[in-house]
Design an enzyme around this catalytic site. Sequence first.
Site, PDB file in Angstrom:
ATOM      1  N   TYR A 187      41.201  46.042  35.309  1.00  0.00           N
ATOM      2  CA  TYR A 187      40.738  47.148  36.149  1.00  0.00           C
ATOM      3  C   TYR A 187      40.712  46.753  37.620  1.00  0.00           C
ATOM      4  O   TYR A 187      41.238  47.467  38.482  1.00  0.00           O
ATOM      5  CB  TYR A 187      39.344  47.591  35.708  1.00  0.00           C
ATOM      6  N   LYS A 191      43.134  48.169  40.716  1.00  0.00           N
ATOM      7  CA  LYS A 191      42.560  48.895  41.848  1.00  0.00           C
ATOM      8  C   LYS A 191      42.844  48.173  43.170  1.00  0.00           C
ATOM      9  O   LYS A 191      43.026  48.816  44.212  1.00  0.00           O
ATOM     10  CB  LYS A 191      41.056  49.088  41.654  1.00  0.00           C
TER      11      LYS A 191
END
Length: 293
Positions: A187, A191
Site C-alpha cells: 500500500y 501510494k
Amino acid sequence: MNLKSHHSLYSEIDPKTTLKGSASGKIIFISGASQGIGQATAVAFAQAGAEAIYLIARSVKGLEKTKSKILEVNSKTQCTYKVCDVTIDDQVKSAVEDCVSKFDGIDVADANAGYLGKWDKIGESNINGWWKSWEVNLKGTYLVARFCLPHLIKSARKYSTKGLTSGHLILISSVGAQLLTPGASDYQTSKHAVNRLCEFINVDHADDGIKCFAIHPGGVPTSLGKKMPEEMHPYLIDKPELAAGFIVWLASGKADWAKGRYLSSNWDVNELMQMKNQIIKDDLLVNRLRTIN
C-alpha cells in the site's frame, strides 16, 4: 508541515457556502465513486454547482446511491454512471469516451479508486494480493489520468481564453506514502508512486494547462480504511466531507500554484496559502532523495 489540522469540513472549503458556484458549468469525472470519499466528493461538486458528474466504480448499488445523493443536493446537476474496473484499460477508456459523448468534455478528474489488502511482512505476503495494491492504486490512477488528460487539456485551454482555470486532476494518495510501516509495503509504496506520478504529470503537462495534485484524504473510517490493523483504527478520525471539500477547493483554482505536489486535506488552507512563496522557492512537498552536501 506544521499547519493547523482539520478533521471535518470548515468554512473555507465548504462547497455549500464559500465554494458555492465554483464548479458551475464544469464536468466532473470521478472513479471509486460508489462509497466513502468518492461519494462525498461527488456530492460536494454537486453542492458547488457542477453541471454534470460522471461516476465509475464496480458496484451498481453504490453508484445508484451516489447518484441519488447528488440529485438530493442539486437537482440541476446531471449525473450518470458506468460500472468499471479501473485496472482494465478498455473499461476506463470506454467510460471516459461515454462521459465526453454525453457531456462534451471533462473539466475535473478525480482518481479516487483504491485498494488496501492484508498487512503482512514481505516474506510472508500473498503475491497476488501484494500486486493488486499496485494494480488498483497505481495502474488504476494512471489509466484515469491517461484517458482523461487529452480532455482536461482541451478544457484548460478553453477556460484560459476566458481568463478562468480548469484542467484539474486529483490523485488520491495517502500519508502512508511518506511512512515506513511494517507490513504495509504494498500500500505505502504504491501510494508513494502515485505522488511521483503526479510530479511526472506536472513535468509532462503543466505547459498544457494541467493542474495535478496528489492528496492525502485524511484518516477516514471507510471500508478501505478499516482494513488496516485494529491498532491503526484510532487514527481514523476524519470525515469524508473534509477531503471532498478540499478537492473542490483545489478544483476552484485557488491553489494552482501548488500543482505537481503532495498535499494533505487536513492542512488548513489559509495557512497553506501563506506558505506559497516558501513552498515554491524551496520546492517543497515533492519526493526527493536526501543526500549529504
